[in-house]
Every structure is written in C-alpha cells, then in structure tokens.
Design an enzyme around this catalytic site. Structure first.
Site, mmCIF file in Angstrom:
data_model
loop_
_atom_site.group_PDB
_atom_site.id
_atom_site.type_symbol
_atom_site.label_atom_id
_atom_site.label_comp_id
_atom_site.label_asym_id
_atom_site.label_seq_id
_atom_site.Cartn_x
_atom_site.Cartn_y
_atom_site.Cartn_z
ATOM 1 N N HIS A 72 4.113 10.573 2.810
ATOM 2 C CA HIS A 72 2.917 10.493 1.845
ATOM 3 C C HIS A 72 3.326 10.687 0.400
ATOM 4 O O HIS A 72 3.090 10.334 -0.348
ATOM 5 C CB HIS A 72 1.673 11.441 2.314
ATOM 6 C CG HIS A 72 1.420 12.420 2.383
ATOM 7 N ND1 HIS A 72 2.648 12.464 3.780
ATOM 8 C CD2 HIS A 72 1.642 12.745 1.805
ATOM 9 C CE1 HIS A 72 2.448 14.243 3.623
ATOM 10 N NE2 HIS A 72 1.630 14.804 2.960
ATOM 11 N N ASP A 73 4.087 11.829 0.744
ATOM 12 C CA ASP A 73 4.486 12.957 -1.200
ATOM 13 C C ASP A 73 5.979 12.419 -1.820
ATOM 14 O O ASP A 73 6.228 13.501 -1.827
ATOM 15 C CB ASP A 73 4.598 14.139 -0.668
ATOM 16 C CG ASP A 73 3.040 14.676 -1.600
ATOM 17 O OD1 ASP A 73 2.166 13.744 -1.614
ATOM 18 O OD2 ASP A 73 2.412 15.531 -0.338
ATOM 19 N N LYS A 114 6.538 12.808 -5.489
ATOM 20 C CA LYS A 114 7.178 14.434 -4.961
ATOM 21 C C LYS A 114 8.313 14.772 -5.691
ATOM 22 O O LYS A 114 8.150 15.383 -6.516
ATOM 23 C CB LYS A 114 6.197 15.508 -4.439
ATOM 24 C CG LYS A 114 4.921 15.179 -4.178
ATOM 25 C CD LYS A 114 5.019 17.071 -3.384
ATOM 26 C CE LYS A 114 2.552 16.962 -3.344
ATOM 27 N NZ LYS A 114 2.674 17.526 -2.737
ATOM 28 N N HIS A 170 2.584 10.947 -8.758
ATOM 29 C CA HIS A 170 2.852 10.738 -8.034
ATOM 30 C C HIS A 170 2.722 9.823 -6.818
ATOM 31 O O HIS A 170 4.297 9.317 -5.919
ATOM 32 C CB HIS A 170 3.410 12.155 -7.052
ATOM 33 C CG HIS A 170 2.560 12.959 -6.030
ATOM 34 N ND1 HIS A 170 0.901 13.479 -6.431
ATOM 35 C CD2 HIS A 170 1.897 12.736 -4.419
ATOM 36 C CE1 HIS A 170 0.303 14.158 -5.073
ATOM 37 N NE2 HIS A 170 1.050 13.224 -3.627
ATOM 38 N N HIS A 190 -3.534 8.260 -1.120
ATOM 39 C CA HIS A 190 -3.986 8.960 -0.185
ATOM 40 C C HIS A 190 -4.290 10.260 -1.176
ATOM 41 O O HIS A 190 -4.927 11.528 -0.774
ATOM 42 C CB HIS A 190 -2.614 9.744 0.733
ATOM 43 C CG HIS A 190 -1.636 10.979 -0.616
ATOM 44 N ND1 HIS A 190 -0.391 9.777 -1.208
ATOM 45 C CD2 HIS A 190 -0.943 11.869 -0.623
ATOM 46 C CE1 HIS A 190 -0.118 10.948 -1.718
ATOM 47 N NE2 HIS A 190 -0.597 11.971 -1.809
ATOM 48 N N HIS A 191 -4.450 10.023 -2.368
ATOM 49 C CA HIS A 191 -4.995 11.249 -2.862
ATOM 50 C C HIS A 191 -6.327 10.187 -3.328
ATOM 51 O O HIS A 191 -7.525 10.896 -4.790
ATOM 52 C CB HIS A 191 -4.347 11.619 -4.229
ATOM 53 C CG HIS A 191 -4.137 13.126 -3.764
ATOM 54 N ND1 HIS A 191 -4.273 14.118 -3.236
ATOM 55 C CD2 HIS A 191 -2.254 12.724 -3.771
ATOM 56 C CE1 HIS A 191 -2.551 14.300 -3.188
ATOM 57 N NE2 HIS A 191 -1.457 13.707 -3.310
ATOM 58 N N ASP A 250 -4.785 15.228 6.251
ATOM 59 C CA ASP A 250 -4.239 16.110 5.124
ATOM 60 C C ASP A 250 -4.972 17.548 5.006
ATOM 61 O O ASP A 250 -4.444 18.701 4.602
ATOM 62 C CB ASP A 250 -3.745 15.472 4.101
ATOM 63 C CG ASP A 250 -3.052 16.255 2.840
ATOM 64 O OD1 ASP A 250 -2.018 16.330 3.185
ATOM 65 O OD2 ASP A 250 -3.387 15.349 1.678
HETATM 66 FE FE LIG Z 1 0.083 14.314 -2.531
#
Ligand SMILES: [Fe+2]
Length: 250
Positions: free
Chosen positions: A112-113, A116, A141, A165-166, A194
């Site tokens: 998911h990240d 980043k 991101h 996801h955010h 999360d």
């Molecule tokens: Fe994230």
C-alpha cells in the site's frame, strides 16, 4: 455350380463377424489412445499447477521483498505491512469478500505504501506537523505507488488498494476524494485494518491502545472514516485472532 442360400448366408455371417472383430480392434485401439491422451493431460495439468504455484510463490516473495524495502526506511512501524495484510485478509473474509477471485488484493495490502519511496526523509520523518506544501507531497504517495505498479500485470487489483488506501467513506480522504462505495471495497477493508494496526502498535509519541480501545475508536468512526458495513464485519472478528496476529507478526 449354384451356391446354396445357406452357404451364402454363412459367408455373409463370416463377413459380418470379421467386420465386427475389426471394429472391436479399432475401438480398443481408440480407447487406448484416449487413455494415453487423458494421462498426458493429467500430467500437463499437474505440471501446470505446480508451475503456477511456483509462480505465485515467486510473486509473493517479490512483493514481500518490495514491501520490506519500503518499510526498511521506517524503523518504528516494524512489520506493519505484514500485520495489516494479515488483519485485512481476516477482515475481508469476515466481510464476505471472495478473495479467491482476486488474490492480488493481498499484494495490495502489502504494497500500500510503495509510493513512499518518493517522499523525502525530511517530510516522511518530520516530527512536527507538515506545512501545506509538505502535505501535498505526502498525499501524492498513493498516486506514485499506483504509478510504480501500473504495468505489473500480476498485481492487477492490488493497484486499487495502493491508489485508494487513504480515501475516507465521507469523501474527505485523498488523493481522489472518492466517497462511499466509489472507494474500492479492498481499500475500504484496508482502511480499517490499517487503523487497527496503527492504534495497537507503540509509536514514539504514544503507547499502543488495547484492542478494546482500538475497537471503540474504529466504531466511533464508522460512517465518517470507515465503511459502516466493514466496521460491522470488524466487530465480528474475535479478539483472539487480532491478538494472535499481533504476537506472531510483532
Ligand atoms: Fe499510506
């Protein structure tokens, strides 16, 4: 000399018997051939299955390596991605998602990240609040992450988790400000998993909440941050499962 009717009939019967035997031999030959085909097919199927299992294992190892590379920068979250993936899978199951149809969702939970990697340390690890400009960089991101995996076919539906996801159920999330069911279900499930992990993990600025406290906070945010139906499924998830994941993936 005239041939009698009997002889004619006998000759015809012999002819027919010979024909029958010939057909029976041909049929037996065909049967043997079919059995060989079936055995070949079984063998091919077995090889194909073991190849696809091997391929899936390689995909999983690659995804885990990538996820670890992303997390290696962030010392305090530990094995966050792995825990979130484990919570997410159990939650998706409790919600009744047909995960078998989209095995790539687990890859999405793990990656998911991924975006980043493009966020500078000065922003990612800034102890104080971010400026508006820094927040813009940070909020990119999910977009960067989904771009990174765009052409990787085997990640398929994983991109939905990475991109969304955010997002928040009430439309106040980012990057696309999706609202309600516009948000892919895999990302709605992820959001709860999360937050559960974030709340139940020690962070430099606060101690971990208990599972009961985390449940309360998540339930309070149903309909705002989270899809109420996913929160309902979360309520069904026994403490023992959450505790076991916490212990196993510490
Ligand atoms: Fe994230």
């Amino acid at each position: 000399m005239a041939v009698s009717t009997d002889e004619l009939l006998r000759a015809r019967i012999e002819e027919l018997e010979a024909e029958l035997q010939k057909r029976a031999r041909e049929a037996a030959q065909k049967e043997r051939q079919l059995e060989r085909y079936a055995a070949d097919l079984r063998e091919t199927f077995k090889e194909e299955r073991s190849r696809s299992q091997e391929l899936r294992r390689s995909y999983m190892l690659t995804v885990r390596a990538l996820a670890s590379a992303v997390e290696a920068r962030d010392a305090y979250t530990g094995r966050h991605a792995e825990r979130v993936a484990a919570y997410g899978l159990r939650l998706a199951d409790a919600y009744g998602m047909r995960l078998g149809d989209e095995p790539q969702i687990e890859f999405g939970f793990l990656l998911h990240d991924a975006g980043k990697v493009a966020v500078p340390d000065a922003i990612l690890f800034k102890p104080g609040p971010l400026t508006a400009a820094e927040r813009l960089v940070m909020e990119q991101h999910p977009v960067t992450g989904s771009e990174i995996v765009r052409d990787i076919d085997f990640l398929g539906a994983a991109r939905h988790v990475i991109r969304s996801h955010h997002e928040r159920w009430d439309g106040a999330g980012y990057p696309d400000r999706l609202r309600g069911e516009e948000i892919p279900i895999s990302a709605r499930v992820f959001a709860v998993a999360d937050t559960l992990d974030a709340l139940t993990t020690n962070r430099p600025y606060r101690r971990a909440s208990t599972i009961a406290q985390a449940r309360l906070l998540i339930m309070q945010d149903a309909g705002a941050h989270f899809d109420p139906e996913v929160v309902d499924a979360f309520r069904e998830l026994p403490d023992a499962i959450i505790e076991r994941i916490r212990l196993e993936i510490g």
